[in-house]
Each structure stands twice: as structure tokens, then as C-alpha cells.
Design a protein around this motif. Structure first.
Motif, PDB file in Angstrom:
ATOM      1  N   ARG A  22       5.282   2.045   2.778  1.00 40.58           N
ATOM      2  CA  ARG A  22       4.286   2.809   3.515  1.00 40.58           C
ATOM      3  C   ARG A  22       3.509   3.703   2.546  1.00 40.58           C
ATOM      4  N   CYS A  23       2.206   3.844   2.804  1.00 45.41           N
ATOM      5  CA  CYS A  23       1.316   4.594   1.901  1.00 45.41           C
ATOM      6  C   CYS A  23       0.875   5.904   2.560  1.00 45.41           C
ATOM      7  N   THR A  24       0.409   6.853   1.757  1.00 43.71           N
ATOM      8  CA  THR A  24      -0.079   8.140   2.288  1.00 43.71           C
ATOM      9  C   THR A  24      -1.266   7.946   3.234  1.00 43.71           C
ATOM     10  N   CYS A  25      -1.982   6.801   3.115  1.00 46.14           N
ATOM     11  CA  CYS A  25      -3.147   6.553   3.977  1.00 46.14           C
ATOM     12  C   CYS A  25      -2.738   6.090   5.366  1.00 46.14           C
ATOM     13  N   GLY A  26      -1.428   5.829   5.564  1.00 42.08           N
ATOM     14  CA  GLY A  26      -0.956   5.351   6.862  1.00 42.08           C
ATOM     15  C   GLY A  26      -0.725   3.852   6.872  1.00 42.08           C
ATOM     16  N   GLY A  78       1.810  -1.199   1.669  1.00 44.15           N
ATOM     17  CA  GLY A  78       1.626  -2.112   0.542  1.00 44.15           C
ATOM     18  C   GLY A  78       0.308  -1.963  -0.200  1.00 44.15           C
ATOM     19  N   CYS A  79      -0.262  -0.742  -0.216  1.00 43.73           N
ATOM     20  CA  CYS A  79      -1.514  -0.515  -0.959  1.00 43.73           C
ATOM     21  C   CYS A  79      -1.248  -0.587  -2.470  1.00 43.73           C
ATOM     22  N   LEU A  80      -2.315  -0.903  -3.217  1.00 44.52           N
ATOM     23  CA  LEU A  80      -2.228  -0.958  -4.681  1.00 44.52           C
ATOM     24  C   LEU A  80      -1.604   0.312  -5.267  1.00 44.52           C
ATOM     25  N   GLY A 132      -7.723   1.570  -4.384  1.00 48.23           N
ATOM     26  CA  GLY A 132      -6.334   2.051  -4.361  1.00 48.23           C
ATOM     27  C   GLY A 132      -5.639   1.754  -3.037  1.00 48.23           C
ATOM     28  N   HIS A 133      -6.432   1.606  -1.969  1.00 48.15           N
ATOM     29  CA  HIS A 133      -5.842   1.328  -0.661  1.00 48.15           C
ATOM     30  C   HIS A 133      -6.130  -0.096  -0.213  1.00 48.15           C
ATOM     31  N   MET A 134      -6.413  -0.956  -1.196  1.00 50.60           N
ATOM     32  CA  MET A 134      -6.496  -2.376  -0.899  1.00 50.60           C
ATOM     33  C   MET A 134      -5.050  -2.876  -0.809  1.00 50.60           C
TER      34      MET A 134
HETATM   35 ZN   LIG Z   1      -2.963   3.362   1.189  1.00 55.66          ZN
END
Ligand SMILES: [Zn+2]
Length: 403
Positions: free
Chosen positions: A264-268, A271-273, A254-256
């Protein structure tokens, strides 16, 4: 009251032989003593003695079997005891769920509560989950099932040694110690409640129950499992075993990154999946607002059925980026199959063609068409996997129940 058996009383060889018998039963559902002897290479006398111990411990029981085409008396088969089970529990971003899985792999009770957990503190969520777990335990008791252990699964990275939820970005929780909470879910249980990652548990559920019940349902021995929820989780199964990596966090597809200039993603990261294929990302792209995931999903499915252009484009975009991620993951791991669960399975008619086109474009010939599968387990998958892991843990420690 029965005295607590001491783990030291059963010798190593007998422990291994008990495990052999139980593994044979897990993969076959039922077997006669003669079949167990033939499969394990143990003598019939040994098998009879081990089975007697397992019957005494309440882990297996006798059942009558009729062999096809054979006349005369039915033989006596051995099955895992359906009156023993494990609790499954799941915290996800927008629901809580509990269930009771018996030792034969049947889900005997299941309850889901739709709820936004993102804005809640862990203590508040656990108060609700403990109440639900109590209802599941009551249901198990009413059905005559003794719960020997359980599993809690969460949408984030976990440290299973120390029972810590390291980080669940979509819940906004990080560094949460859960030992006390796990105990409260099933107080006094013989084997306790263990913690797991949601996608890993769902990947295992697919392995055990995906193609039929009773712990022997695998369609593939090597596959990448993708779980579509608010986040996108992943689990790698290699040689019918979960490959979790050196720290237990492998398979985080999911964070690839599928679009370096993406949002921006919740992981920091960026463009994550998940930002293209997660539930919220699809709703946003489809222009579907609302408070409840169930209502938004129903709205999306209606729009898709009506051929709404924006909804169709949103799901096709998700399929496209799923293909990008799966193509790279399959190159890296040499895994020849992919199974999609959660909302991906619900969206199969619209998502499937876009995913296949994308895979054909980025990794032609790498994953045969027949090896792109959609899970039939739907929502209870992760909790079935968590409870199934607990059942396997109990069976692996069967010697502790033998006095
Ligand atoms: Zn992510």
C-alpha cells in the motif's frame, strides 16, 4: 526613491521586442548589439534603444567581449545583470533548503537543513524556512545582489493559481493555502514568490543548467525526468517546455503502478513505483535502519561498495521497477530520453545496469542507451529550477521595470 513603474506605459510591440532581446541573452549568455539585431530581426537602432531601457531597469549590463582570432578593440557585449537574482526555497520530506540564483544562472548561496518535516505542521516548518530565507536574502545583499522574486518548491501537487498545496502524501499535508507564507519568504519583493512542484522544478533545472550553467544547458529537448527523494517525482519536458498537463499534475510517475499486488502507498493505491524506488523503500529492502537520511545513504553506499548482497538486491530491484515504469511512460508519451536525479544519480553505478536491463526487456530499442542520463545537479536541482522559473518570470515582465 524611484517611483513604481506602471505596467501600462510600454506598448505591446515594445514588450514583445524586450522579451526577444532577453530570450536571446538567456540562450546565448552574452551577445553584442549586432548579434542581438541579427537574431531578433530588429534594426540595430531598435536594439540599442531596447538595451538602453534594459540597462536603465538594471536587468542587463555591458561587458567586454573578445572574439576569437580577431584583432583590435574588444567589442561591447550585453549580459544579464549578475547583480540581480531570485530566491529559491524547497521543503522536502527530510530537509529544507534555500538558495540565491543570479540572473546569469549561477547559484551564489545555498543552505540545507536536514530535518524530518513529515511529523511537523506547516506553520512550524515555515517559521524555520522564513529564517533560512532571511539568511539567504542577507547573503544576497552582502554580495550586492538584488532579489526581484523567488520560487518555493514542494514534493506534492500544487495549485499555482491559488497558491495551494493540494496534497503532499509524504509530508502528510493536504489543502494548505500558502499565499501568506510565500510572501513572508521574501517580503516586499517586486515579483513575489511562486509555488511549484519539486519534480517539475528539478526537470526544468535539468533543462536549463544540466549540461553547463547560464540557462542553456540542455542535453535533450524531449525527456522524462525522474527525481528520487523519499518519494519519486516526475517531470515531462517536451520541445524544451515543461508539459504539466491541463491541471498541472502530469508526469506523476512515482504513483504509476508497477506491481498490482505490491504494498500500500501513501497515495492510497497499491504497488506504486515509489514503494520500490523511493529512498525509504530502498533502505527498508536493504535492511538499513536509522533516523537520518544522510546517515542511511552513507550506510547504503558503504554496503554497496563492499558488495553486500541485500543492499545490491534492493538497488537492483529499484532499477528493475524504474525500467518497468519508464518503458510504459515512454510508450505513452513517445519521449525518447530519460534523466534521473536525486538519489538515483547517487546510486548510478548499481542502479544504472539494472535499469538498462529492465528497459531492454520491457521496451527494447525504445530509449537508446545514450539517452539514459543521470543528472549532475544533485540536491539543489529543484530549488534552482524554482528560482530559475522566477528569473524567467521577471524577464518576461521586464516592461514593468521600465519607466
Ligand atoms: Zn502511490
Amino acid at each position: 526613491m524611484r517611483a513604481t513603474p506602471s505596467p501600462g506605459r510600454v506598448g505591446d510591440v515594445r514588450r514583445q521586442n524586450l522579451a526577444l532581446i532577453l530570450t536571446g541573452l538567456l540562450s546565448n549568455g552574452q551577445a553584442t548589439r549586432a548579434q542581438l539585431a541579427a537574431e531578433s530581426g530588429l534594426t540595430k537602432a531598435s536594439v540599442s534603444s531596447l538595451v538602453a531601457d534594459l540597462i536603465d531597469a538594471g536587468l542587463v549590463q555591458e561587458s567586454s567581449v573578445t572574439r576569437d582570432g580577431e584583432r583590435g578593440r574588444p567589442g561591447t557585449g550585453i549580459i544579464l545583470n549578475p547583480a540581480r537574482g531570485a530566491l529559491g526555497a524547497e521543503i522536502n520530506v527530510d530537509y529544507l533548503a534555500v538558495g540565491v540564483l543570479d540572473f546569469t544562472g549561477q547559484l551564489r548561496f545555498h543552505e540545507t537543513l536536514e530535518r524530518h518535516n513529515r511529523a511537523s505542521r506547516p506553520g512550524e516548518v515555515f517559521t524555520l524556512l522564513v529564517t533560512m530565507a532571511r539568511r539567504a536574502a542577507d547573503a544576497a545583499q552582502a554580495a550586492g545582489i538584488e532579489l526581484l522574486g523567488g520560487g518555493l518548491t514542494v514534493p506534492g501537487l500544487v495549485d499555482t493559481e491559488r497558491d495551494v498545496l493540494i496534497n503532499a502524501p509524504n509530508l502528510g499535508w493536504a489543502g494548505v493555502g500558502l499565499s501568506a507564507e510565500l510572501q513572508k519568504l521574501l517580503p516586499g519583493s517586486r515579483f513575489g514568490v511562486t509555488l511549484s512542484n519539486e519534480a517539475n522544478s528539478a526537470a526544468l533545472a535539468e533543462l536549463w543548467f544540466g549540461h553547463g550553467a547560464m540557462f542553456h544547458g540542455a542535453r535533450f529537448k524531449d525527456y522524462l525526468y525522474l527525481s528520487g527523494e523519499v518519494g519519486v517525482g516526475g517531470g515531462l519536458v517536451i520541445g524544451s517546455e515543461l508539459f504539466a498537463g491541463p491541471h498541472g499534475h502530469a508526469g506523476e510517475i512515482g504513483h504509476m503502478v508497477v506491481h498490482p499486488d505490491g504494498p500500500r502507498c501513501t497515495c492510497g493505491g497499491h504497488g506504486c513505483l515509489e514503494k520500490f524506488a523511493g529512498q525509504h523503500a530502498i533502505f527498508l529492502a536493504a535492511g538499513i535502519g536509522g533516523e537520518s537520511t544522510v546517515a542511511q545513504t552513507a550506510h547504503l553506499l558503504r554496503s554497496l561498495a563492499e558488495g553486500n548482497v541485500r543492499a545490491t538486491a534492493a538497488v537492483e530491484q529499484a532499477g528493475h521497477y524504474l525500467g518497468v515504469a519508464v518503458a510504459s511512460a515512454a510508450r505513452l508519451t513517445n519521449v525518447p530520453a530519460v534523466v534521473l536525479g536525486g538519489h538515483f544519480a547517487v546510486l548510478e553505478p548499481w542502479l544504472g545496469p539494472a535499469l538498462r536491463r529492465s528497459l531492454a526487456n520491457y521496451a527494447p530499442g525504445l530509449i537508446p542507451d545514450g539517452n539514459i542520463a543521470f543528472s549532475r545537479l544533485r540536491e539543489p536541482a529543484a530549488l534552482m529550477g524554482a528560482a530559475g522559473s522566477s528569473v524567467r518570470n521577471v524577464l518576461g515582465r521586464s516592461y514593468e521595470l521600465i519607466s
